[in-house]
Design a protein around this motif. Structure first.
Motif, PDB file in Angstrom:
ATOM      1  N   GLU A  42       0.839  -1.209   0.000  1.00 27.63           N
ATOM      2  CA  GLU A  42       0.000   0.000   0.000  1.00 27.63           C
ATOM      3  C   GLU A  42       0.872   1.256   0.000  1.00 27.63           C
ATOM      4  O   GLU A  42       0.586   2.223  -0.716  1.00 27.63           O
ATOM      5  N   ALA A  43       1.934   1.239   0.796  1.00 24.59           N
ATOM      6  CA  ALA A  43       2.831   2.398   0.868  1.00 24.59           C
ATOM      7  C   ALA A  43       3.530   2.614  -0.472  1.00 24.59           C
ATOM      8  O   ALA A  43       3.621   3.736  -0.955  1.00 24.59           O
ATOM      9  N   LEU A  44       3.988   1.525  -1.083  1.00 25.85           N
ATOM     10  CA  LEU A  44       4.688   1.620  -2.364  1.00 25.85           C
ATOM     11  C   LEU A  44       3.780   2.228  -3.435  1.00 25.85           C
ATOM     12  O   LEU A  44       4.183   3.141  -4.158  1.00 25.85           O
ATOM     13  N   ALA A  45       2.549   1.756  -3.502  1.00 26.57           N
ATOM     14  CA  ALA A  45       1.588   2.291  -4.481  1.00 26.57           C
ATOM     15  C   ALA A  45       1.324   3.774  -4.219  1.00 26.57           C
ATOM     16  O   ALA A  45       1.304   4.585  -5.153  1.00 26.57           O
ATOM     17  N   ALA A  46       1.165   4.140  -2.954  1.00 26.38           N
ATOM     18  CA  ALA A  46       0.882   5.532  -2.594  1.00 26.38           C
ATOM     19  C   ALA A  46       2.066   6.447  -2.927  1.00 26.38           C
ATOM     20  O   ALA A  46       1.880   7.541  -3.449  1.00 26.38           O
ATOM     21  N   VAL A  47       3.274   5.989  -2.646  1.00 27.71           N
ATOM     22  CA  VAL A  47       4.470   6.792  -2.895  1.00 27.71           C
ATOM     23  C   VAL A  47       4.728   6.921  -4.401  1.00 27.71           C
ATOM     24  O   VAL A  47       5.160   7.968  -4.868  1.00 27.71           O
ATOM     25  N   ARG A  48       4.420   5.867  -5.148  1.00 32.55           N
ATOM     26  CA  ARG A  48       4.575   5.950  -6.604  1.00 32.55           C
ATOM     27  C   ARG A  48       3.565   6.928  -7.198  1.00 32.55           C
ATOM     28  O   ARG A  48       3.860   7.623  -8.164  1.00 32.55           O
ATOM     29  N   ALA A  49       2.373   6.990  -6.603  1.00 32.75           N
ATOM     30  CA  ALA A  49       1.318   7.877  -7.106  1.00 32.75           C
ATOM     31  C   ALA A  49       1.559   9.333  -6.690  1.00 32.75           C
ATOM     32  O   ALA A  49       1.215  10.249  -7.425  1.00 32.75           O
ATOM     33  N   ASP A  50       2.119   9.542  -5.509  1.00 35.75           N
ATOM     34  CA  ASP A  50       2.342  10.889  -4.980  1.00 35.75           C
ATOM     35  C   ASP A  50       3.610  10.839  -4.132  1.00 35.75           C
ATOM     36  O   ASP A  50       3.575  10.392  -2.986  1.00 35.75           O
ATOM     37  N   ARG A  51       4.714  11.262  -4.717  1.00 37.10           N
ATOM     38  CA  ARG A  51       6.026  11.113  -4.089  1.00 37.10           C
ATOM     39  C   ARG A  51       6.153  11.810  -2.743  1.00 37.10           C
ATOM     40  O   ARG A  51       5.509  12.822  -2.494  1.00 37.10           O
ATOM     41  N   VAL A  52       7.012  11.235  -1.909  1.00 39.64           N
ATOM     42  CA  VAL A  52       7.348  11.813  -0.613  1.00 39.64           C
ATOM     43  C   VAL A  52       8.870  11.997  -0.560  1.00 39.64           C
ATOM     44  O   VAL A  52       9.587  11.484  -1.415  1.00 39.64           O
ATOM     45  N   HIS A  53       9.363  12.720   0.452  1.00 35.99           N
ATOM     46  CA  HIS A  53      10.802  12.931   0.613  1.00 35.99           C
ATOM     47  C   HIS A  53      11.425  11.912   1.557  1.00 35.99           C
ATOM     48  O   HIS A  53      12.616  11.656   1.503  1.00 35.99           O
ATOM     49  N   LEU A  54      10.586  11.359   2.447  1.00 34.08           N
ATOM     50  CA  LEU A  54      11.082  10.478   3.507  1.00 34.08           C
ATOM     51  C   LEU A  54      10.108   9.333   3.732  1.00 34.08           C
ATOM     52  O   LEU A  54       8.903   9.558   3.872  1.00 34.08           O
ATOM     53  N   ILE A  55      10.645   8.108   3.781  1.00 31.63           N
ATOM     54  CA  ILE A  55       9.862   6.925   4.162  1.00 31.63           C
ATOM     55  C   ILE A  55      10.446   6.414   5.476  1.00 31.63           C
ATOM     56  O   ILE A  55      11.653   6.206   5.583  1.00 31.63           O
ATOM     57  N   ILE A  56       9.586   6.256   6.461  1.00 34.55           N
ATOM     58  CA  ILE A  56       9.978   5.649   7.727  1.00 34.55           C
ATOM     59  C   ILE A  56       9.212   4.333   7.790  1.00 34.55           C
ATOM     60  O   ILE A  56       7.986   4.332   7.873  1.00 34.55           O
ATOM     61  N   SER A  57       9.931   3.220   7.696  1.00 33.36           N
ATOM     62  CA  SER A  57       9.265   1.929   7.590  1.00 33.36           C
ATOM     63  C   SER A  57       9.727   0.947   8.652  1.00 33.36           C
ATOM     64  O   SER A  57      10.916   0.831   8.935  1.00 33.36           O
ATOM     65  N   ASP A  58       8.764   0.205   9.178  1.00 25.44           N
ATOM     66  CA  ASP A  58       9.058  -0.905  10.069  1.00 25.44           C
ATOM     67  C   ASP A  58       9.708  -2.004   9.241  1.00 25.44           C
ATOM     68  O   ASP A  58       9.466  -2.119   8.036  1.00 25.44           O
ATOM     69  N   PHE A  59      10.530  -2.815   9.875  1.00 24.46           N
ATOM     70  CA  PHE A  59      11.116  -3.959   9.175  1.00 24.46           C
ATOM     71  C   PHE A  59      10.140  -5.127   9.167  1.00 24.46           C
ATOM     72  O   PHE A  59       9.862  -5.725   8.135  1.00 24.46           O
ATOM     73  N   ASN A  60       9.617  -5.463  10.348  1.00 18.64           N
ATOM     74  CA  ASN A  60       8.837  -6.679  10.514  1.00 18.64           C
ATOM     75  C   ASN A  60       7.361  -6.458  10.207  1.00 18.64           C
ATOM     76  O   ASN A  60       6.606  -6.015  11.059  1.00 18.64           O
ATOM     77  N   MET A  61       6.974  -6.766   8.954  1.00 17.98           N
ATOM     78  CA  MET A  61       5.579  -6.626   8.541  1.00 17.98           C
ATOM     79  C   MET A  61       5.200  -7.829   7.690  1.00 17.98           C
ATOM     80  O   MET A  61       6.039  -8.378   6.992  1.00 17.98           O
ATOM     81  N   PRO A  62       3.922  -8.220   7.739  1.00 18.43           N
ATOM     82  CA  PRO A  62       3.483  -9.310   6.863  1.00 18.43           C
ATOM     83  C   PRO A  62       3.429  -8.831   5.414  1.00 18.43           C
ATOM     84  O   PRO A  62       3.535  -7.627   5.169  1.00 18.43           O
ATOM     85  N   GLU A  63       3.288  -9.741   4.482  1.00 21.09           N
ATOM     86  CA  GLU A  63       3.164  -9.411   3.055  1.00 21.09           C
ATOM     87  C   GLU A  63       4.490  -8.974   2.442  1.00 21.09           C
ATOM     88  O   GLU A  63       5.016  -9.623   1.571  1.00 21.09           O
ATOM     89  N   MET A  64       5.002  -7.813   2.882  1.00 22.75           N
ATOM     90  CA  MET A  64       6.258  -7.278   2.359  1.00 22.75           C
ATOM     91  C   MET A  64       6.995  -6.651   3.546  1.00 22.75           C
ATOM     92  O   MET A  64       6.492  -5.715   4.155  1.00 22.75           O
ATOM     93  N   ASP A  65       8.173  -7.191   3.888  1.00 21.59           N
ATOM     94  CA  ASP A  65       8.888  -6.604   5.025  1.00 21.59           C
ATOM     95  C   ASP A  65       9.618  -5.324   4.606  1.00 21.59           C
ATOM     96  O   ASP A  65       9.626  -4.949   3.436  1.00 21.59           O
TER      97      ASP A  65
END
Length: 129
Positions: A42-65
């Motif tokens: 979801e984050a990847l699709a959103a960032v591709r649609a409307d760019r951001v300057h900074l991504i702060i992401s958790d490592f441990n997530m289901p689906e895509m870490d």
């Protein structure tokens, strides 16, 4: 020295409470455009649609870490240079090394104090005004 209010941020974490805590801290630092998503895809699709300057992401997530998300971001010619800070509950050296090899900009071990998050962001962007 960028003004925090000029930096667009995407927070990615499968835990709503962690997203809310990070969002609150960022707003306290002066960030105005803070978005969040509960998953990597979801984050990847959103960032591709409307760019951001900074991504702060958790490592441990289901689906895509967080490592897979970082790989996708770095492999994209449009969003590939986006600043990426990885959050993890583990200080596992292998995860740190893999993230570093993929070009992560900074790394944060949970739990963390908001001041530490600000310091990690300032190491990349310079002092926030």
């Amino acid at each position: 020295m960028p003004a925090a209010s000029a930096i667009k941020v995407m927070v990615v974490d499968d835990q709503a409470s962690m997203r809310a805590m990070i969002r609150r801290a960022l707003q306290d630092f002066g960030f105005k455009d803070v978005r969040d998503k509960p998953s990597g895809p979801e984050a990847l699709a959103a960032v591709r649609a409307d760019r951001v300057h900074l991504i702060i992401s958790d490592f441990n997530m289901p689906e895509m870490d967080g490592i897979q998300l970082l790989e996708q971001v770095r492999g994209d010619p449009v969003i590939g240079k986006t600043v990426f800070i990885m959050l993890t509950g583990s200080s596992d050296r292998e995860i740190v090394q893999k993230a570093a090899a993929l070009g992560v900009n900074n790394y944060l071990v949970k739990p963390f104090a908001p001041a530490v998050l600000k310091e990690k962001i300032e190491r990349v962007f310079g002092e926030l005004t």
